[in-house]
Design an enzyme around this catalytic site. Structure first.
Site, PDB file in Angstrom:
ATOM      1  N   ILE A  69      26.955  40.101  15.326  1.00 29.92           N
ATOM      2  CA  ILE A  69      27.550  41.032  16.282  1.00 29.92           C
ATOM      3  C   ILE A  69      27.060  42.425  15.946  1.00 29.92           C
ATOM      4  O   ILE A  69      27.123  42.853  14.787  1.00 29.92           O
ATOM      5  CB  ILE A  69      29.100  40.983  16.250  1.00 29.92           C
ATOM      6  CG1 ILE A  69      29.604  39.600  16.668  1.00 29.92           C
ATOM      7  CG2 ILE A  69      29.680  42.035  17.169  1.00 29.92           C
ATOM      8  CD1 ILE A  69      29.876  38.680  15.539  1.00 29.92           C
ATOM      9  N   CYS A  70      26.535  43.111  16.939  1.00 28.66           N
ATOM     10  CA  CYS A  70      26.118  44.498  16.781  1.00 28.66           C
ATOM     11  C   CYS A  70      25.127  44.624  15.614  1.00 28.66           C
ATOM     12  O   CYS A  70      24.152  43.879  15.534  1.00 28.66           O
ATOM     13  CB  CYS A  70      27.355  45.367  16.598  1.00 28.66           C
ATOM     14  SG  CYS A  70      27.100  47.143  16.755  1.00 28.66           S
ATOM     15  N   THR A  71      25.369  45.538  14.683  1.00 24.55           N
ATOM     16  CA  THR A  71      24.428  45.766  13.578  1.00 24.55           C
ATOM     17  C   THR A  71      24.500  44.691  12.503  1.00 24.55           C
ATOM     18  O   THR A  71      23.767  44.751  11.515  1.00 24.55           O
ATOM     19  CB  THR A  71      24.676  47.144  12.936  1.00 24.55           C
ATOM     20  OG1 THR A  71      26.053  47.246  12.565  1.00 24.55           O
ATOM     21  CG2 THR A  71      24.316  48.263  13.905  1.00 24.55           C
TER      22      THR A  71
END
Length: 320
Positions: free
Chosen positions: A110-112
């Site tokens: 998720i995301c970074t």
């Protein structure tokens, strides 16, 4: 048996990266249980040492120790956040992710969290997404990863990755749909009051939003441009609309947005064209005229410059 879903957290993890996807699975459990079925997911947050983890929002999360590699796992999820920089260079944690990812049926970042997954090698040779702000950095650090800046989430075989923060909810809904079917995923989306699939679909980053500044001096002008994309939007027209001389307008606009007025108009036109390509069946020629490009070739050049894809290729990939 319930599918074991492990969410990996660490100090300074992004709170919503953890709780957003987990709530999707928890709501799926509630929905199935309400219908008389057995909850399909067993959820847990895991962290190195099993200590409490404080998220970036200042809230403490209760986490279990990292499970031994031999224990069963269905889905390994890796959250993002400020702490991913330290997590991605921790050899013990990176090695655990590497081994655990090989054992899991599927893996998701998720995301970074993509940075930690990439550090483990699990993204080598694969397509991947991350927060729009960090796409270039992910590609620079991990040249073996094919970073895609546009999608909300990307699936490449058993490996999934999502764009920034709330896109983790989109990814989790897609996993629920894969596991339990569209009806359950739709019921969960309705309960959480979110889209099952976002309209316009894959575009995670708005050109209009990117042009906003703290003072937003040209917010009204951008609204005007979006209403007049098919019209003449030359520098004299824009300066007149802003009530400035051409020279003064150009200087102030570049200082505020980092782009020349011409480049900004191009981005807004490409964004509008992307929306029409993905949501409508209008011919490409008609879209180019409606968005102010004048010709298909002009629009094609802009798409290649900004998206590294032709309008036809973009439509083939992202059309709903």
């Amino acid at each position: 048996m319930a599918r074991a879903i492990e969410m990996l957290a660490y100090p300074s993890v992004q709170l919503l990266d953890v709780t957003g996807p987990l709530q999707v699975f928890a709501s799926a459990n509630d929905h199935v249980a309400a219908a008389g079925g057995t909850p399909p997911y067993a959820l847990r947050i895991v962290a190195q040492g099993g200590r409490g983890v404080t998220a970036t929002a200042g809230l403490a999360l209760v986490a279990e120790p990292l499970p031994p590699i031999g224990t069963a796992v269905d889905t390994l999820m890796i959250a993002g956040g400020e702490g991913v920089e330290a997590a991605a260079v921790d050899p013990v944690l990176v090695d655990w992710v590497r081994q655990r990812a090989r054992q899991a049926r599927r893996v998701a970042s998720i995301c970074t969290g993509a940075f930690l997954l990439a550090a483990s090698g699990a993204l080598d040779g694969r397509r991947a997404a991350t927060h729009w702000r960090y796409c270039a950095e992910l590609a620079r650090r991990f040249p073996a990863v094919r970073v895609e800046p546009d999608p909300i989430f990307v699936r490449d075989g058993p490996v999934w990755s999502s764009a920034g923060v709330t896109a983790g909810i989109d990814l989790a809904l897609a996993l629920v749909e894969e596991d339990l079917g569209r009806n359950v995923a739709l019921a969960v989306a309705r309960y959480l009051v979110v889209f099952l699939k976002r309209p316009g679909g894959q575009a995670q980053f708005s050109a209009t939003l990117s042009l906003q500044t703290a003072e937003d001096k040209f917010g009204a002008l951008h609204e005007w441009i979006n209403r007049h994309l098919a019209d003449d939007i030359s520098l004299p027209v824009l300066a007149g609309q802003a009530g400035m001389s051409e020279r003064s307008f150009n200087r102030h606009y570049v200082a505020a947005t980092g782009l020349t007025p011409g480049r900004a108009v191009e981005r807004l036109r490409v964004e509008a064209a992307r929306r029409l390509l993905s949501e409508s069946r209008l011919p490409v020629k008609r879209i180019s005229q409606r968005c102010g490009f004048g010709s298909e070739e002009t629009m094609r050049r802009s798409f290649l410059r900004l998206l590294a894809a032709t309008p036809q290729a973009y439509r083939a990939r992202f059309s709903s």
